[in-house]
Structure formats: C-alpha cells, structure tokens
Design a protein around this motif. Sequence first.
Motif, mmCIF file in Angstrom:
data_model
loop_
_atom_site.group_PDB
_atom_site.id
_atom_site.type_symbol
_atom_site.label_atom_id
_atom_site.label_comp_id
_atom_site.label_asym_id
_atom_site.label_seq_id
_atom_site.Cartn_x
_atom_site.Cartn_y
_atom_site.Cartn_z
ATOM 1 N N CYS A 58 0.873 -1.179 0.000
ATOM 2 C CA CYS A 58 0.000 0.000 0.000
ATOM 3 C C CYS A 58 0.903 1.220 0.000
ATOM 4 O O CYS A 58 2.002 1.194 0.568
ATOM 5 C CB CYS A 58 -0.919 0.016 1.213
ATOM 6 S SG CYS A 58 -2.011 1.458 1.211
ATOM 7 N N CYS A 60 0.435 4.057 1.462
ATOM 8 C CA CYS A 60 0.251 5.005 2.577
ATOM 9 C C CYS A 60 1.405 4.957 3.596
ATOM 10 O O CYS A 60 2.189 4.020 3.630
ATOM 11 C CB CYS A 60 -1.078 4.749 3.281
ATOM 12 S SG CYS A 60 -1.072 3.299 4.364
ATOM 13 N N PHE A 63 1.459 1.981 6.103
ATOM 14 C CA PHE A 63 2.066 0.772 5.554
ATOM 15 C C PHE A 63 3.591 0.866 5.633
ATOM 16 O O PHE A 63 4.258 -0.047 6.114
ATOM 17 C CB PHE A 63 1.621 0.552 4.101
ATOM 18 C CG PHE A 63 2.192 -0.711 3.498
ATOM 19 C CD1 PHE A 63 1.565 -1.931 3.704
ATOM 20 C CD2 PHE A 63 3.373 -0.681 2.780
ATOM 21 C CE1 PHE A 63 2.106 -3.104 3.177
ATOM 22 C CE2 PHE A 63 3.917 -1.849 2.254
ATOM 23 C CZ PHE A 63 3.284 -3.059 2.450
ATOM 24 N N CYS A 75 -2.492 -2.115 7.029
ATOM 25 C CA CYS A 75 -3.057 -0.774 7.174
ATOM 26 C C CYS A 75 -4.552 -0.867 6.842
ATOM 27 O O CYS A 75 -5.008 -1.886 6.336
ATOM 28 C CB CYS A 75 -2.354 0.208 6.242
ATOM 29 S SG CYS A 75 -2.563 -0.202 4.498
ATOM 30 N N HIS A 77 -6.254 0.453 4.526
ATOM 31 C CA HIS A 77 -6.525 0.288 3.095
ATOM 32 C C HIS A 77 -6.501 -1.193 2.701
ATOM 33 O O HIS A 77 -7.338 -1.652 1.934
ATOM 34 C CB HIS A 77 -5.482 1.027 2.258
ATOM 35 C CG HIS A 77 -5.346 2.481 2.590
ATOM 36 N ND1 HIS A 77 -4.325 2.963 3.360
ATOM 37 C CD2 HIS A 77 -6.119 3.534 2.244
ATOM 38 C CE1 HIS A 77 -4.457 4.282 3.477
ATOM 39 N NE2 HIS A 77 -5.536 4.658 2.816
HETATM 40 ZN ZN ZN Z 1 -2.559 1.831 3.381
#
Ligand code: ZN
Length: 116
Positions: A58, A60, A63, A75, A77
């Motif tokens: 991911c 982000c 992560f 995470c 997501h």
């Molecule tokens: Zn994420």
Amino acid sequence: MPDKPSLAREQRAEKVVNNLGVKVHHFEPSGRQIWTVVGIEGDALVDYDPSETRQQYCSCDDFHFRVLGGTVSECYHLIAARKAREENRYSKIIFSDIEYVSFLRSLLADIFSRIS
Ligand SMILES: [Zn+2]
C-alpha cells in the motif's frame, strides 16, 4: 509477530467499504487492473493478493512505517481491499489500455505530492 490491526483500523476500513471506496480500475483489452482505496489522506494504491503468495503493498504512510516496520500486519486500506473482495463490494471502472499510462501517472503524482 506483528499485532493484529487495531479496532480503529478495522472501523475505518469498514467505513471505506460501505462507501464503495475500494475501486478496481480495469483496463481493456489487456485486463490489467489497478486497485485503489479512497482514504482520508487521498487515494492509496494497493496491491492486495488474495492468494497471499506475494507481499502486499500500500502506498500510505501507515504501511511504510508500521506494516513494513512490523508493528501491525495491515493498514486500513489493505483491510478494506480484503473485505471488499471477500464481500464483493467494490466499484469497477472500465478504462481503455490507451489510458493506462496517463492514469497511473496522475495517480502516482497525487500520491507523491503527499510525500514530503
Ligand atoms: Zn494503506
């Protein structure tokens, strides 16, 4: 062993799935797919493999810092992407292969603009 994702992450993921925030961008005719999850900070690019034979990914911060750092296993997501696929609750958007590069470019530009 990393901790199980916190309740806050689970709840956030649930909210995303309910809002159909998990999206698959499906490119024709190649069948290539890009999965994104609409998040609080903007869209995240996720690579969730249901067979779990590959490393998940991911884009982000959570992560990069906490999943790769071994603090948590997923995470929100990735939790959302997993739930959405399991429950078949995601949006599918069809694109032409011609749009692939420009789509990816603008998605990545958006993600990189948030990294500073
Ligand atoms: Zn994420």
